[in-house]
Design an enzyme around this catalytic site. Structure first.
Site: not given
Ligand code: NAD
Ligand code: UDP
Length: 314
Positions: A11, A104, A144
């Site tokens: 991601g 764990k 979420y």
């Molecule tokens: P993104 O959507 O680009 O990345 C998320 C990744 O997780 C993707 O590559 C997706 O394919 C993978 N994914 C989703 N469901 C999955 C599953 N069931 N099994 C395996 N892989 C799975 O989003 P991002 O912005 O890179 O966010 C990454 C993390 O950071 C997330 O957990 C998100 O909640 C957290 N986050 C991001 C932000 C932001 O502003 N970008 C803010 C708060 C929290």
């Protein structure tokens, strides 16, 4: 050299984290189901013998021997996490259970990518880690928000009950190169619209605020948190306290792209938080004076260059 598992590694944030961990001499295993991620994000890492790519869904158990786990797997854009809300909850909750179970069993340290969304539509401002939040448990964002809140609970309970070595960070809106152009989040939407000369879509009156952090600052904070003293578990806010309205963001994007795009006003989605700004005192104190170093103009300029490049390739 450490062996490190990054879930959601293909991601936006995960790809930057994998790259940085490899550059620091670690062995990195990137696990992703490509729901919102993309092989293109990590294609430049595939020739590195210390990098491994695994297609897997975190809602199913996974076994591997590693020293550390960064748990990022979860769609982050409202458009994507609301597409299949039940799956979003499963990814947050079952993903956390599977990764904590793994941590764990193999005695690994595990960091959870939690979110400012645990504060919901906050009624204290700025938000510090002691605030419990204001979340609608049955609204369209709840898959979420509540999924991430439950994951935090699981992390702290695995620590209390099973002594798992945990770290929890609450990430505030983060942007940068490798965001998906169709991601639906505000920074990528505005930049793509401005570069294409299309109307910039302002939801509501555009007076709602967010505090935008450039991805490199976040990755630095994540790594410092993973390496922080053993008894500091978090949760800790990682974000940039500079706060902007969506109208100010749109104007900055228009200025930096020299775009002729006009603003077009659309309805505000339900439960859209009116304000968000991190208090980062705890991060500064515990993470060796960590603070963001890239401000909005500089970060947007780099992000615009990226989108300009990929739009021209299409
Ligand atoms: P993104 O959507 O680009 O990345 C998320 C990744 O997780 C993707 O590559 C997706 O394919 C993978 N994914 C989703 N469901 C999955 C599953 N069931 N099994 C395996 N892989 C799975 O989003 P991002 O912005 O890179 O966010 C990454 C993390 O950071 C997330 O957990 C998100 O909640 C957290 N986050 C991001 C932000 C932001 O502003 N970008 C803010 C708060 C929290
Ligand atoms: N937003 C907007 N136009 C868009 C996309 C989003 O005005 O094209 C607004 C959205 O309503 C919210 C803010 O920008 O108030 C941030 O939205 P985003 O989806 O990026 O993240 P989140 O709401 O999860 O912070």
């Amino acid at each position: 050299m450490k062996r490190i598992l990054v879930t959601g590694g293909a991601g936006f944030i995960g790809s930057h984290l994998c790259e940085r961990l490899l550059n620091e001499g670690n062995e990195v295993i990137c696990l992703d189901n490509y729901f919102t991620g993309n092989k293109q994000n990590i294609i430049h890492l595939l020739n590195n013998p210390y990098f491994e790519l695994i297609r897997h869904d975190v809602t199913h158990p996974y076994f591997i021997e590693v020293d550390e786990i960064y748990n990022l797997a979860c769609p982050a854009s409202p458009v994507h996490y609301q597409h299949n809300p039940i799956k979003t909850i499963k990814t947050s909750v079952m993903g956390a259970i599977n990764m904590l179970g793994l941590a764990k069993r193999i005695n690994a340290k595990i960091l959870q990518a939690s979110t400012s969304e645990v504060y919901g539509d906050p009624n204290i401002h700025p938000q510090d880690e002691n605030y419990w939040g204001n979340v609608n448990p049955i609204g369209i964002r709840s898959c979420y928000d509540e999924g991430k809140r439950c994951a935090e609970s699981l992390f702290f309970n695995y620590n209390a009950q099973n002594n798992v070595d945990i770290k929890v960070i609450r990430i505030f809106n983060t942007y940068g190169p490798r965001m998906n152009p169709n991601d639906g989040r505000v920074v990528s939407n505005f930049i793509v619209q401005a570069l294409k000369g299309e109307d910039i879509t302002i939801f509501g009156d555009g007076m709602q605020t967010r505090s935008f952090q450039y991805v490199d600052d976040l990755v630095e904070g994540m790594i410092r948190m993973m390496n922080s003293r053993n008894d500091f578990l978090g949760p800790v806010n990682i974000g940039n306290p500079n706060e902007f309205t969506m109208l100010e963001l749109a104007q900055e994007v228009i200025n930096l792209t020299n775009s002729k795009s006009k603003l077009s006003y659309m309805p505000l989605p339900a439960d859209d938080p009116t304000q968000r700004q991190p208090n980062i005192d705890l991060a500064k104190k515990e993470l060796n004076n960590w603070e963001p170093t890239v401000q909005l103009k500089e970060g947007l300029t780099k992000t615009i260059e990226y989108f300009d490049h990929i739009l021209k390739m299409k």
